[in-house]
Scaffold this motif. Sequence first.
Motif, PDB file in Angstrom:
ATOM      1  N   ARG A 171      26.995 -19.718 -40.463  1.00  0.00           N
ATOM      2  CA  ARG A 171      26.512 -18.443 -39.932  1.00  0.00           C
ATOM      3  C   ARG A 171      26.681 -17.371 -40.998  1.00  0.00           C
ATOM      4  O   ARG A 171      27.644 -17.366 -41.746  1.00  0.00           O
ATOM      5  N   ARG A 172      25.712 -16.456 -41.049  1.00  0.00           N
ATOM      6  CA  ARG A 172      25.762 -15.343 -42.002  1.00  0.00           C
ATOM      7  C   ARG A 172      25.459 -14.059 -41.240  1.00  0.00           C
ATOM      8  O   ARG A 172      24.456 -13.970 -40.524  1.00  0.00           O
ATOM      9  N   GLU A 173      26.331 -13.078 -41.368  1.00  0.00           N
ATOM     10  CA  GLU A 173      26.093 -11.746 -40.805  1.00  0.00           C
ATOM     11  C   GLU A 173      26.035 -10.772 -41.973  1.00  0.00           C
ATOM     12  O   GLU A 173      26.881 -10.810 -42.858  1.00  0.00           O
ATOM     13  N   ILE A 174      25.040  -9.893 -41.947  1.00  0.00           N
ATOM     14  CA  ILE A 174      24.870  -8.912 -43.014  1.00  0.00           C
ATOM     15  C   ILE A 174      24.933  -7.522 -42.403  1.00  0.00           C
ATOM     16  O   ILE A 174      24.218  -7.225 -41.452  1.00  0.00           O
ATOM     17  N   PHE A 175      25.800  -6.677 -42.958  1.00  0.00           N
ATOM     18  CA  PHE A 175      25.970  -5.302 -42.501  1.00  0.00           C
ATOM     19  C   PHE A 175      25.633  -4.366 -43.650  1.00  0.00           C
ATOM     20  O   PHE A 175      26.224  -4.471 -44.731  1.00  0.00           O
ATOM     21  N   ARG A 176      24.710  -3.465 -43.436  1.00  0.00           N
ATOM     22  CA  ARG A 176      24.368  -2.483 -44.455  1.00  0.00           C
ATOM     23  C   ARG A 176      25.402  -1.364 -44.399  1.00  0.00           C
ATOM     24  O   ARG A 176      25.553  -0.700 -43.380  1.00  0.00           O
ATOM     25  N   THR A 177      26.094  -1.139 -45.507  1.00  0.00           N
ATOM     26  CA  THR A 177      27.080  -0.064 -45.561  1.00  0.00           C
ATOM     27  C   THR A 177      26.515   1.169 -46.253  1.00  0.00           C
ATOM     28  O   THR A 177      26.986   2.269 -46.026  1.00  0.00           O
ATOM     29  N   LEU A 182      19.223  -6.841 -51.000  1.00  0.00           N
ATOM     30  CA  LEU A 182      19.074  -7.464 -49.682  1.00  0.00           C
ATOM     31  C   LEU A 182      18.767  -8.949 -49.813  1.00  0.00           C
ATOM     32  O   LEU A 182      19.328  -9.776 -49.094  1.00  0.00           O
ATOM     33  N   GLN A 183      17.908  -9.306 -50.745  1.00  0.00           N
ATOM     34  CA  GLN A 183      17.591 -10.718 -50.952  1.00  0.00           C
ATOM     35  C   GLN A 183      18.843 -11.494 -51.373  1.00  0.00           C
ATOM     36  O   GLN A 183      19.083 -12.602 -50.897  1.00  0.00           O
ATOM     37  N   ALA A 184      19.649 -10.914 -52.241  1.00  0.00           N
ATOM     38  CA  ALA A 184      20.891 -11.569 -52.658  1.00  0.00           C
ATOM     39  C   ALA A 184      21.845 -11.722 -51.477  1.00  0.00           C
ATOM     40  O   ALA A 184      22.516 -12.745 -51.338  1.00  0.00           O
ATOM     41  N   ALA A 185      21.907 -10.714 -50.603  1.00  0.00           N
ATOM     42  CA  ALA A 185      22.774 -10.788 -49.422  1.00  0.00           C
ATOM     43  C   ALA A 185      22.347 -11.920 -48.500  1.00  0.00           C
ATOM     44  O   ALA A 185      23.182 -12.587 -47.885  1.00  0.00           O
ATOM     45  N   GLU A 186      21.045 -12.166 -48.429  1.00  0.00           N
ATOM     46  CA  GLU A 186      20.525 -13.220 -47.552  1.00  0.00           C
ATOM     47  C   GLU A 186      20.774 -14.618 -48.092  1.00  0.00           C
ATOM     48  O   GLU A 186      20.740 -15.590 -47.334  1.00  0.00           O
TER      49      GLU A 186
END
Length: 105
Positions: free
Chosen positions: A50-56, A35-39
């Motif tokens: 802009r950054r959108e993060i979706f948990r798959t 999660l930290q890497a995704a952020e």
Amino acid sequence: MLGIPVDGISEGRSRDARTVTEFDGSAEEAEAALLQAAETFGYDLWKVRRREIFRTSSRSYFIRIEGRWNSYGFLLQLAERVMDSDVQAEDALSDSGPRDPNGPG
């Protein structure tokens, strides 16, 4: 942890998966690091608007990043290395005897 480009990457840029980071730890620590890497993942973009993060799943995220001119999509996944030929080659050189392909015993 692997970063895999899935959308918006031009022909001039690599579309290959890349190692984002390596670490040792528990499954819970790995998921928190993911999660930290995704952020923070930016794929060498100059400016992230802009950054959108979706948990798959607990082991992967889809990230949509809007850069200055384009939008990009990436899949970040936890991956466990199960073999490394460089390490095996070093081990083979350090062994004094022949290696049993079936392991000890």
